[in-house]
Design an enzyme around this catalytic site. Structure first.
Site, PDB file in Angstrom:
ATOM      1  N   ASP A 217      21.472 -16.474  16.946  1.00 25.40           N
ATOM      2  CA  ASP A 217      22.301 -15.653  17.806  1.00 25.40           C
ATOM      3  C   ASP A 217      22.558 -16.478  19.063  1.00 25.40           C
ATOM      4  O   ASP A 217      21.792 -17.389  19.395  1.00 25.40           O
ATOM      5  CB  ASP A 217      21.564 -14.354  18.147  1.00 25.40           C
ATOM      6  CG  ASP A 217      22.335 -13.502  19.125  1.00 25.40           C
ATOM      7  OD1 ASP A 217      23.540 -13.266  18.894  1.00 25.40           O
ATOM      8  OD2 ASP A 217      21.724 -13.061  20.121  1.00 25.40           O
TER       9      ASP A 217
ATOM     10  N   ASP B 175      23.920 -15.281  22.691  1.00 25.92           N
ATOM     11  CA  ASP B 175      23.530 -14.707  23.981  1.00 25.92           C
ATOM     12  C   ASP B 175      22.097 -14.198  23.939  1.00 25.92           C
ATOM     13  O   ASP B 175      21.734 -13.373  23.116  1.00 25.92           O
ATOM     14  CB  ASP B 175      24.476 -13.566  24.351  1.00 25.92           C
ATOM     15  CG  ASP B 175      25.915 -14.039  24.538  1.00 25.92           C
ATOM     16  OD1 ASP B 175      26.111 -15.210  24.905  1.00 25.92           O
ATOM     17  OD2 ASP B 175      26.836 -13.233  24.312  1.00 25.92           O
TER      18      ASP B 175
END
Length: 177
Positions: free
Chosen positions: A8, A10
């Site tokens: 992922d 952020d």
């Protein structure tokens, strides 16, 4: 067949919801978290392909355009490359939250598409994220799941197979295996 690390963005690679930046909507909002480039370099060195899979609902909501996201990802790759590390590919979902699209995590489409494109063996791969949708997407894709950071630690590790305080701690653990 190859092994992959799906990350992922952020909260795993860069700051988000911090004192310095709330959301990353332009390259000047992008700040690598400590140890991320070193972690990715370790993944590269031990033979894993590294991918970023990221929900970017800000595009669908009108907070940024795809051109801005491309500039952010260019900045991310440059920042990581400066440390001798490499990201092999990036997939993103530009749709609004709750749009019902097939690509938005917790659905696994981004992971599955990258795995097919790069000949990745999913049961020998990892999905690392800081939120439950990342973990669910990894589970549905058939990867080992890794919770990174502290955002959802209280939620019983979000059901992840393992958890680490940051990406570098995970990379160092994997290097010893």
């Amino acid at each position: 067949m190859h092994r992959g690390i799906f990350l992922d963005r952020d909260g795993v690679i860069n700051e988000v919801l911090s004192d310095r930046v709330k959301f990353v909507n332009k390259p000047s909002d992008f700040y690598l978290l400590d140890g991320v480039a070193e972690a990715i370099s370790i993944f590269n060195d031990i033979g894993y392909h590294v991918f970023v899979v990221t929900n970017q609902g800000g595009i669908g909501l009108g907070y940024m355009k795809e051109e801005a996201l491309e500039a952010i990802h260019k900045q991310m790759k440059e920042d990581i490359t400066a440390f001798g590390a490499r990201i092999d590919d990036i997939a993103y979902c530009p749709h609004k939250p709750h749009a019902g699209c097939a690509c938005r995590k917790p659905r696994p489409k981004m992971i599955l598409d990258l795995a097919e494109k790069h000949d990745i063996t999913l049961n020998e791969s990892f999905m690392a994220g800081d939120r439950e949708p990342d973990i669910v997407a990894g589970e549905q894709a058939g990867t080992t799941t890794v919770l990174i950071g502290h955002r959802e630690r209280e939620q019983q590790k979000a059901g992840a197979d393992m958890d680490f305080p940051n990406l570098l701690a995970f990379a160092r653990w994997l290097h010893k295996q």
